[in-house]
Motif scaffolding. Structure first.
Motif, mmCIF file in Angstrom:
data_model
loop_
_atom_site.group_PDB
_atom_site.id
_atom_site.type_symbol
_atom_site.label_atom_id
_atom_site.label_comp_id
_atom_site.label_asym_id
_atom_site.label_seq_id
_atom_site.Cartn_x
_atom_site.Cartn_y
_atom_site.Cartn_z
ATOM 1 N N LEU A 24 36.893 -47.022 -72.823
ATOM 2 C CA LEU A 24 36.590 -47.856 -73.985
ATOM 3 C C LEU A 24 37.786 -48.729 -74.363
ATOM 4 N N TYR A 54 28.404 -55.605 -68.102
ATOM 5 C CA TYR A 54 28.354 -55.021 -69.444
ATOM 6 C C TYR A 54 27.938 -56.077 -70.454
ATOM 7 N N SER A 60 26.576 -51.035 -79.864
ATOM 8 C CA SER A 60 26.267 -50.446 -78.559
ATOM 9 C C SER A 60 26.947 -51.180 -77.411
ATOM 10 N N MET A 61 26.869 -50.554 -76.247
ATOM 11 C CA MET A 61 27.356 -51.122 -75.002
ATOM 12 C C MET A 61 26.255 -50.908 -73.968
ATOM 13 N N PHE A 80 24.421 -47.521 -74.340
ATOM 14 C CA PHE A 80 25.192 -46.437 -74.944
ATOM 15 C C PHE A 80 25.503 -46.808 -76.391
ATOM 16 N N LEU A 82 27.490 -46.599 -79.969
ATOM 17 C CA LEU A 82 28.882 -46.417 -80.352
ATOM 18 C C LEU A 82 28.932 -45.656 -81.674
ATOM 19 N N TRP A 94 36.897 -45.777 -82.274
ATOM 20 C CA TRP A 94 35.617 -46.044 -81.636
ATOM 21 C C TRP A 94 35.348 -44.995 -80.573
ATOM 22 N N TRP A 95 34.062 -44.650 -80.441
ATOM 23 C CA TRP A 95 33.630 -43.665 -79.451
ATOM 24 C C TRP A 95 32.368 -44.163 -78.763
ATOM 25 N N ILE A 96 32.164 -43.719 -77.543
ATOM 26 C CA ILE A 96 30.912 -43.939 -76.817
ATOM 27 C C ILE A 96 30.127 -42.636 -76.926
ATOM 28 N N CYS A 98 27.687 -40.241 -75.173
ATOM 29 C CA CYS A 98 27.177 -39.963 -73.826
ATOM 30 C C CYS A 98 25.647 -39.846 -73.851
ATOM 31 N N ARG A 104 30.671 -37.435 -78.256
ATOM 32 C CA ARG A 104 31.508 -38.627 -78.365
ATOM 33 C C ARG A 104 32.575 -38.553 -77.279
ATOM 34 N N ARG A 106 35.642 -41.234 -75.003
ATOM 35 C CA ARG A 106 36.312 -42.524 -74.865
ATOM 36 C C ARG A 106 36.163 -43.077 -73.451
#
Length: 194
Positions: A24, A54, A60-61, A80, A82, A94-96, A98, A104, A106
């Motif tokens: 991230l 991307y 989101s991503m 994904f 966030l 910030w976190w993604i 899964c 959460r 990175r």
């Protein structure tokens, strides 16, 4: 307790460096606000081995890529979410999230799909280092970046065309300093075992 060799380490577990890594921290925060799109590629020894597209948004991503080859080729399109957590001195981390375990993280690791380290049960290569040498991972990375063979058994690669001599000499110095520390560590281990 907690010494060398302690813990439940599975020697045959996959290591994180065997997977494509999507961190991230690679993406600037303003890219999310600007709904930026782009591509990320991975290469080894100067040759492209994988890529993904991307699409970023503030919440989101989205990743689009092709997984597999031949008859097993499959187009993947995943989004994904966030998450954000407040920091003690202000700001947000910030976190993604899964897709499989909803944890959460990175960093996502790519195999057939991009997932977190826990989902793939990955271990860090450093968990299996019996001799710790400061700067060794950096030296190995620099050698790979220049297209050289991994390991100290192979010579340091020649300067690539277009690279400044000052940069090349800095890389070379870091590599040889790490090689010297490695030799000292091995000598110390050999002497202590006798």
């Amino acid at each position: 307790m907690g010494g060398l060799g302690s813990g439940n380490n599975n020697r045959w577990a996959n290591k994180t460096d065997a997977f494509h890594k999507l961190d991230l921290s690679t993406f600037k925060r303003e890219w999310f606000a600007r709904y930026r799109s782009g591509a990320m590629t991975w290469s080894r020894g100067g040759h492209k081995i994988a890529s993904i597209n991307y699409h970023l948004s503030p919440q989101s991503m989205r990743l689009t890529y092709v997984s597999g080859s031949g008859d097993n080729k499959q187009s993947i399109d995943e989004r994904f979410d966030l998450a954000f957590t407040p920091q003690h001195f202000g700001g947000l981390r910030w976190w993604i999230i899964c897709k499989s375990c909803q944890r959460r993280c990175r960093v996502l690791y790519g195999a057939k799909l991009f997932r977190c380290r826990q989902c793939y049960e990955l271990t860090y290569p450093s968990q299996y280092e019996f001799i710790r040498v400061p700067g060794l991972p950096i030296a190995e990375t620099l050698k790979d970046k220049l297209g050289g063979e991994a390991g100290f058994a192979y010579p340091f690669p020649d300067k690539p065309k277009g690279m400044h001599w000052k940069t090349y000499q800095r890389y070379e110095r870091v590599y040889y300093e790490a090689e010297e520390r490695m030799e000292m560590a091995l000598m110390g281990r050999f002497v202590s075992s006798n």
